[in-house]
Design an enzyme around this catalytic site. Structure first.
Site, PDB file in Angstrom:
ATOM      1  N   TYR A 277      -4.636 -12.216 -11.273  1.00 18.48           N
ATOM      2  CA  TYR A 277      -3.963 -13.303 -10.565  1.00 18.48           C
ATOM      3  C   TYR A 277      -4.571 -13.023  -8.888  1.00 18.48           C
ATOM      4  O   TYR A 277      -5.831 -12.642  -8.887  1.00 18.48           O
ATOM      5  CB  TYR A 277      -2.990 -12.156  -9.596  1.00 18.48           C
ATOM      6  CG  TYR A 277      -1.541 -13.585  -9.317  1.00 18.48           C
ATOM      7  CD1 TYR A 277      -1.284 -14.732 -10.038  1.00 18.48           C
ATOM      8  CD2 TYR A 277      -1.470 -13.052  -7.393  1.00 18.48           C
ATOM      9  CE1 TYR A 277      -0.332 -15.203  -8.496  1.00 18.48           C
ATOM     10  CE2 TYR A 277      -1.644 -13.920  -6.700  1.00 18.48           C
ATOM     11  CZ  TYR A 277      -0.216 -15.147  -7.356  1.00 18.48           C
ATOM     12  OH  TYR A 277       0.799 -15.517  -6.303  1.00 18.48           O
TER      13      TYR A 277
ATOM     14  N   LYS B 261      -4.919  -8.900   2.097  1.00 14.93           N
ATOM     15  CA  LYS B 261      -4.121  -7.789   1.971  1.00 14.93           C
ATOM     16  C   LYS B 261      -4.866  -6.564   3.256  1.00 14.93           C
ATOM     17  O   LYS B 261      -3.894  -6.860   4.639  1.00 14.93           O
ATOM     18  CB  LYS B 261      -3.950  -7.007   0.284  1.00 14.93           C
ATOM     19  CG  LYS B 261      -3.201  -8.358  -0.395  1.00 14.93           C
ATOM     20  CD  LYS B 261      -2.468  -7.069  -1.380  1.00 14.93           C
ATOM     21  CE  LYS B 261      -1.686  -8.396  -2.733  1.00 14.93           C
ATOM     22  NZ  LYS B 261      -2.165  -9.315  -3.754  1.00 14.93           N
TER      23      LYS B 261
ATOM     24  N   ASP C 141     -12.587 -11.454  -6.300  1.00  9.22           N
ATOM     25  CA  ASP C 141     -11.816 -11.809  -6.256  1.00  9.22           C
ATOM     26  C   ASP C 141     -10.486  -9.925  -5.556  1.00  9.22           C
ATOM     27  O   ASP C 141     -10.333  -8.998  -5.816  1.00  9.22           O
ATOM     28  CB  ASP C 141     -10.681 -12.137  -6.755  1.00  9.22           C
ATOM     29  CG  ASP C 141      -8.901 -12.073  -6.368  1.00  9.22           C
ATOM     30  OD1 ASP C 141      -8.507 -11.446  -4.833  1.00  9.22           O
ATOM     31  OD2 ASP C 141      -8.089 -12.735  -6.203  1.00  9.22           O
TER      32      ASP C 141
HETATM   33  C1  LIG Z   1      -2.282 -10.702  -3.801  1.00 11.14           C
HETATM   34  C2  LIG Z   1      -3.213 -10.825  -4.178  1.00 11.14           C
HETATM   35  C3  LIG Z   1      -3.720 -12.776  -4.637  1.00 11.14           C
HETATM   36  C4  LIG Z   1      -2.462 -13.742  -3.545  1.00 11.14           C
HETATM   37  O1  LIG Z   1      -2.684 -13.208  -1.922  1.00 11.14           O
HETATM   38  P1  LIG Z   1      -1.158 -13.273  -0.894  1.00 11.14           P
HETATM   39  O2  LIG Z   1      -1.313 -13.467   0.262  1.00 11.14           O
HETATM   40  O3  LIG Z   1       0.071 -13.454  -1.696  1.00 11.14           O
HETATM   41  O4  LIG Z   1      -1.361 -15.048  -1.281  1.00 11.14           O
HETATM   42  C5  LIG Z   1      -4.605 -13.194  -4.403  1.00 11.14           C
HETATM   43  N1  LIG Z   1      -5.315 -11.744  -5.173  1.00 11.14           N
HETATM   44  C6  LIG Z   1      -5.225 -10.949  -5.596  1.00 11.14           C
HETATM   45  C7  LIG Z   1      -6.418  -9.854  -6.225  1.00 11.14           C
HETATM   46  C8  LIG Z   1      -4.080 -10.364  -5.458  1.00 11.14           C
HETATM   47  O5  LIG Z   1      -3.780  -9.120  -5.884  1.00 11.14           O
END
Ligand SMILES: *Cc1c(COP(=O)(O)O)cnc(C)c1O
Length: 445
Positions: A146, A274, A241
């Site tokens: 994601y 995060k 990511d």
């Molecule tokens: C949480 C998450 C996102 C999205 O971040 P948001 O602040 O919720 O938009 C993107 N990539 C990864 C791997 C994530 O865990």
């Protein structure tokens, strides 16, 4: 608790009339596990209290940001001070420079960084930058990873490698995902085939190095090595990511974990979120100077944000990074996570439950499966009915884990040995119920 006295239920009933599904992000609605979502009243350390005043040991921590637990005194103080000086200016501040320096010092692959407000924004901007910097349109992502909800990333695999993906959401036109190639995680053969078919057209490969959005699945070292080699060979950017893994699995993120196994390893671009905001809306993307200087106002790739580098969020992020940079922080955190995971494994063995688990730093995952899955299809073989019983059994015992089997879990420095022991003991009780085939307690809705 009768519906008339259950404040969570009352709030959920009201919320559903006012907010689609009663929530502002889908997984909070407990759709996968059933029952009533807990409305959080307040949190402190490793705990939060719901609207009924019930306490839970929190293994979500806002899906990762709360690595110090809730209300850490140093972070609280930094935020309180920052608020007094102003909420937002739309002009640069010293703290943005300090935070950029911190990130660059901690993550060797990053020479320049741009701050944004959410992981979605960071991932979307990194893709735009990769496309702008390479002059190419196509990119690779992996099933089960994601990267936020930008249109071009809401996509599942097409019918074959020559075809591109299909949208996973209504409202995303097929043309918008026609450049997104979706591959199976940890599948080297497919990766090689994709590069041989599309190599010269690929702007980037985006990957969650330790995937936390299909529970917890590591990219194997040979797979990661091949990702790096093929990107380099074909002039595509390797984009990590690390919104979830950054400052969470290790101080230097998952890239530092892979660099231990693959000498000289680094991604081209990194996406952070995060933990970097410590619970405030803050995210970032960064990489080598030559690529980052393609961004506006220096270069032709446009990117902007009214609240980007927000002064309260940067204060929170800086204070959080300062705490986790202290010597021994990650060793202690990893020790807690390992003792949780090994405790759960032992409890499952004792009760004869098929179970496996993995962890890195302050992030973990477990499966009601005999062995660790390597990709999304294998994760989805987990028995969701049994997972839901485990989830509700733990919830009834004051333990809050992710309300879906495809989500990771998070330990904070505030979790005590006693919290972990209580969690393991509760899990053993629930495993015993599962083994006996008896229903621990059905969801209350
Ligand atoms: C949480 C998450 C996102 C999205 O971040 P948001 O602040 O919720 O938009 C993107 N990539 C990864 C791997 C994530 O865990």
């Amino acid at each position: 608790m009768t519906p008339s006295t259950d404040r969570n239920q009352q709030l959920f009933d009201l919320a559903r009339k006012l907010i689609p599904g009663g929530v502002n992000s889908p997984v909070r609605a407990f759709r996968a596990v059933g029952g009533t979502p807990r409305f959080v009243q307040r949190a402190q350390g490793a705990y939060f209290w719901d609207a009924n005043g019930q306490r839970y040991i929190d293994y979500i921590g806002s899906w990762g940001p709360m690595i110090l637990g809730h209300g850490h005194p140093a972070v609280l103080e930094a935020v309180q001070k920052a608020v007094v000086d102003g909420f937002s200016f739309g002009a640069p501040t010293e703290r943005e420079v300090e935070l950029a320096q911190q990130i660059i010092d901690l993550v060797p692959s990053i020479e320049m960084v741009r701050l944004v407000s959410s992981g979605t924004e960071a991932a979307m901007s990194a893709i735009r930058l990769a496309r702008g910097a390479t002059g190419r349109s196509k990119f690779i992502k992996f099933e089960g990873c994601y990267h936020g909800h930008a249109d071009a990333l809401l996509v599942k695999a097409g019918s074959g490698l020559a075809t591109f993906g299909n949208p996973t959401s209504a409202g995303v036109p097929p043309e918008v995902v026609q450049h997104t190639l979706v591959l199976e995680y940890n599948n080297i053969e497919q990766l090689e085939e994709a590069f041989s078919l599309h190599g010269p057209e690929l702007a980037c490969l985006m990957i969650e190095p330790i995937a936390g959005n299909m529970n917890f699945v590591r990219a194997s070292v040979p797979f990661m090595k091949r990702c790096r080699e093929l990107c380099t060979q074909h002039g595509a950017l390797l984009v990590f990511d690390e919104v979830m893994t950054g400052f969470r699995v290790a101080l230097g993120g998952a890239q530092s974990v892979y660099a231990r196994a693959i000498p000289g390893f680094k991604p081209d671009l990194s996406v952070m979120g995060k933990v970097i905001g410590g619970g405030m809306p803050l995210a970032a993307f960064g990489g080598p100077r030559a690529i980052m200087e393609q961004l506006a106002p220096m270069g032709p790739v446009y990117q902007a944000g009214t609240l980007s580098g927000n002064p309260v969020a940067t204060a929170c992020g800086l204070a959080t990074l300062k705490e986790i940079s202290k010597p021994g922080f990650f060793d202690a955190l990893a020790g807690k996570t390992t003792s949780l995971v090994s405790g759960l494994k032992a409890a499952a063995v004792a009760e004869g439950i098929a179970f496996c688990a993995d962890c890195e730093g302050g992030m973990f995952g477990f499966f009601l499966l005999p062995e660790l899955p390597q990709n999304y299809a294998q994760v989805m073989k987990s028995d969701s009915a049994r997972f839901n019983l485990l989830f509700h059994g733990l919830l009834d015992r004051g333990i809050y884990i992710a309300p879906a089997l495809y989500e990771a879990g998070f330990v904070s420095s505030a979790h005590s040995d006693a919290d972990i022991a209580q969690t393991v003991a509760s899990a053993r009780e629930v495993f015993a119920h599962l083994a006996a085939g008896s229903v621990a307690k059905m969801p209350d809705a």
